[in-house]
Design a protein around this motif. Sequence first.
Motif, PDB file in Angstrom:
ATOM      1  N   GLU A 184      52.518  48.963  17.879  1.00 26.01           N
ATOM      2  CA  GLU A 184      51.705  47.945  18.536  1.00 26.01           C
ATOM      3  C   GLU A 184      50.352  47.800  17.845  1.00 26.01           C
ATOM      4  OE1 GLU A 184      50.448  46.596  23.037  1.00 26.01           O
ATOM      5  OE2 GLU A 184      51.069  48.674  22.674  1.00 26.01           O
ATOM      6  N   GLU A 185      49.721  48.928  17.572  1.00 21.93           N
ATOM      7  CA  GLU A 185      48.422  48.883  16.902  1.00 21.93           C
ATOM      8  C   GLU A 185      48.545  48.269  15.514  1.00 21.93           C
ATOM      9  OE1 GLU A 185      44.302  49.516  17.241  1.00 21.93           O
ATOM     10  OE2 GLU A 185      45.933  49.662  18.690  1.00 21.93           O
ATOM     11  N   PHE A 186      49.627  48.588  14.819  1.00 18.54           N
ATOM     12  CA  PHE A 186      49.874  48.041  13.480  1.00 18.54           C
ATOM     13  C   PHE A 186      49.919  46.516  13.523  1.00 18.54           C
ATOM     14  CE2 PHE A 186      53.158  46.423  10.560  1.00 18.54           C
ATOM     15  CZ  PHE A 186      52.655  46.835   9.336  1.00 18.54           C
ATOM     16  N   TYR A 187      50.694  45.963  14.442  1.00 20.93           N
ATOM     17  CA  TYR A 187      50.823  44.506  14.517  1.00 20.93           C
ATOM     18  C   TYR A 187      49.537  43.842  14.989  1.00 20.93           C
ATOM     19  CZ  TYR A 187      55.789  44.101  13.412  1.00 20.93           C
ATOM     20  OH  TYR A 187      57.003  44.091  12.760  1.00 20.93           O
ATOM     21  N   LEU A 188      48.865  44.424  15.972  1.00 19.56           N
ATOM     22  CA  LEU A 188      47.633  43.819  16.469  1.00 19.56           C
ATOM     23  C   LEU A 188      46.554  43.807  15.399  1.00 19.56           C
ATOM     24  CD1 LEU A 188      47.474  45.307  20.083  1.00 19.56           C
ATOM     25  CD2 LEU A 188      48.196  43.011  19.380  1.00 19.56           C
ATOM     26  N   ARG A 247      54.753  42.336  24.899  1.00 19.25           N
ATOM     27  CA  ARG A 247      53.290  42.439  24.834  1.00 19.25           C
ATOM     28  C   ARG A 247      52.745  41.726  23.598  1.00 19.25           C
ATOM     29  NH1 ARG A 247      54.440  47.797  26.337  1.00 19.25           N
ATOM     30  NH2 ARG A 247      53.852  48.628  24.286  1.00 19.25           N
ATOM     31  N   LEU A 248      53.445  41.869  22.473  1.00 19.87           N
ATOM     32  CA  LEU A 248      52.969  41.224  21.251  1.00 19.87           C
ATOM     33  C   LEU A 248      53.032  39.700  21.369  1.00 19.87           C
ATOM     34  CD1 LEU A 248      54.595  43.554  18.557  1.00 19.87           C
ATOM     35  CD2 LEU A 248      52.169  43.424  19.186  1.00 19.87           C
ATOM     36  N   ILE A 249      54.125  39.188  21.905  1.00 20.65           N
ATOM     37  CA  ILE A 249      54.237  37.739  22.088  1.00 20.65           C
ATOM     38  C   ILE A 249      53.168  37.235  23.055  1.00 20.65           C
ATOM     39  CG2 ILE A 249      55.678  35.928  23.096  1.00 20.65           C
ATOM     40  CD1 ILE A 249      56.442  36.688  20.219  1.00 20.65           C
ATOM     41  N   ASP A 250      52.878  38.015  24.077  1.00 26.77           N
ATOM     42  CA  ASP A 250      51.890  37.592  25.073  1.00 26.77           C
ATOM     43  C   ASP A 250      50.479  37.501  24.504  1.00 26.77           C
ATOM     44  OD1 ASP A 250      53.737  37.267  27.063  1.00 26.77           O
ATOM     45  OD2 ASP A 250      53.361  39.201  28.045  1.00 26.77           O
ATOM     46  N   THR A 251      50.221  38.092  23.347  1.00 28.26           N
ATOM     47  CA  THR A 251      48.903  37.955  22.721  1.00 28.26           C
ATOM     48  C   THR A 251      48.692  36.553  22.164  1.00 28.26           C
ATOM     49  OG1 THR A 251      49.618  38.642  20.495  1.00 28.26           O
ATOM     50  CG2 THR A 251      48.954  40.387  22.036  1.00 28.26           C
ATOM     51  N   GLY A 252      49.774  35.809  21.936  1.00 24.86           N
ATOM     52  CA  GLY A 252      49.650  34.495  21.338  1.00 24.86           C
ATOM     53  C   GLY A 252      49.421  34.509  19.837  1.00 24.86           C
ATOM     54  N   ARG A 253      49.502  35.678  19.221  1.00 21.23           N
ATOM     55  CA  ARG A 253      49.217  35.795  17.789  1.00 21.23           C
ATOM     56  C   ARG A 253      50.468  35.736  16.917  1.00 21.23           C
ATOM     57  NH1 ARG A 253      44.147  37.821  16.889  1.00 21.23           N
ATOM     58  NH2 ARG A 253      44.447  36.829  14.867  1.00 21.23           N
ATOM     59  N   PHE A 254      51.637  35.736  17.535  1.00 19.67           N
ATOM     60  CA  PHE A 254      52.893  35.806  16.783  1.00 19.67           C
ATOM     61  C   PHE A 254      53.784  34.628  17.156  1.00 19.67           C
ATOM     62  CE2 PHE A 254      51.118  40.005  17.356  1.00 19.67           C
ATOM     63  CZ  PHE A 254      51.055  40.450  16.037  1.00 19.67           C
ATOM     64  N   ALA A 255      54.310  33.968  16.124  1.00 16.78           N
ATOM     65  CA  ALA A 255      55.063  32.732  16.334  1.00 16.78           C
ATOM     66  C   ALA A 255      56.533  32.974  16.647  1.00 16.78           C
ATOM     67  CB  ALA A 255      54.951  31.840  15.100  1.00 16.78           C
ATOM     68  N   GLY A 256      57.056  34.108  16.198  1.00 19.19           N
ATOM     69  CA  GLY A 256      58.481  34.321  16.387  1.00 19.19           C
ATOM     70  C   GLY A 256      58.883  35.761  16.219  1.00 19.19           C
ATOM     71  N   ILE A 257      60.143  36.018  16.552  1.00 16.90           N
ATOM     72  CA  ILE A 257      60.756  37.337  16.384  1.00 16.90           C
ATOM     73  C   ILE A 257      62.081  37.143  15.678  1.00 16.90           C
ATOM     74  CG2 ILE A 257      61.786  39.334  17.539  1.00 16.90           C
ATOM     75  CD1 ILE A 257      59.840  38.858  19.866  1.00 16.90           C
ATOM     76  N   GLU A 258      62.298  37.905  14.621  1.00 15.61           N
ATOM     77  CA  GLU A 258      63.613  37.952  13.983  1.00 15.61           C
ATOM     78  C   GLU A 258      64.249  39.285  14.329  1.00 15.61           C
ATOM     79  OE1 GLU A 258      65.813  38.267   9.694  1.00 15.61           O
ATOM     80  OE2 GLU A 258      64.422  39.701  10.559  1.00 15.61           O
TER      81      GLU A 258
END
Length: 308
Positions: free
Chosen positions: A123-127, A158-169
């Motif tokens: 989580e910290e890595f992606y944020l 949680r990552l999607i809820d930040t609004g910083r990521f457009a998609g998940i593969e």
Amino acid sequence: MARAARQLELAGVFASAITPRRGNTQDADFSGLLDLLDFLASGGVKGVCLCGPTGEFLNYSFAERQRMIYLGVKRSRVPILAGVSHSTFAGAVQLADEAIAAGADGLILMPPYFFRYAQSEIEEFYLEFAKETGDAVPIVIQNFPQVASAIGIDLMRRLIDTGRFAGIEDSSGDPETLRQLLELRRTRPFALLSGDDRRAAEALRAGAHGVISGVACAAPEVLMSLAQAIAANAEAQAEAMHARLLEFVEWADRFPYPVAIKRAVELRGQHSAPPLAPLGPEARAALDEFSKWFAAWLPQAKKAASNG
């Protein structure tokens, strides 16, 4: 003059490109890569993922990966999704900065590979990655637990809820993970992409926006026809193309990834690359059998694709 930004729609078929090499060296064949991009665009794919797992990215230097993205962006007639995965945070950020500067249309990133990390560390890595790279281009989270730490569904939420990521593969191939992601997609606006060719049809039928496909690098016609048939509810055509796709996947699973895809690309008249490690005698014989099979399969698959 810099290329005008293209609007990246995270939907449809993205080909996960191999990295052609020069002879038996480890040097990337940039000219061959550009020809491959032309081939893929002509095959109708909606975009190309460069420096992803199919491209064996971890075997290339920063300079080679940066040059691949730079040249690819200039040449490609379709959007480029730049793979910026690295075993370190600093490496991923450096690759991302270079890809953004080169004009890549989007970034795709798995957790740091080789060592295993806890969910809090992922989580910290992606944020921190999103904070460093900003919102210049869309970022796609790549879940590929076969080679990197798995990303749990709660963390994806949680990552999607930040609004910083457009998609998940999702490349896990796990039907339960796909089900949970589809459920998540019903309440949150993000693009869901399947990275598993075996489950491409299942994912598209269930509502995934698209696929990132290694097989599409060798046979883009098959994946395009499959996706179009499912979108049009043409079930007979969809079943026919799904069967063709599974035939290829069954063969490909007999070899280390992406050996069969690279051989098929070569048989399509494109520059390719030999296996990164020597194959045993049984695998070498099987690869010769695959070559003969593919030569007979391809015309039939293309004909079936055109019937759609």
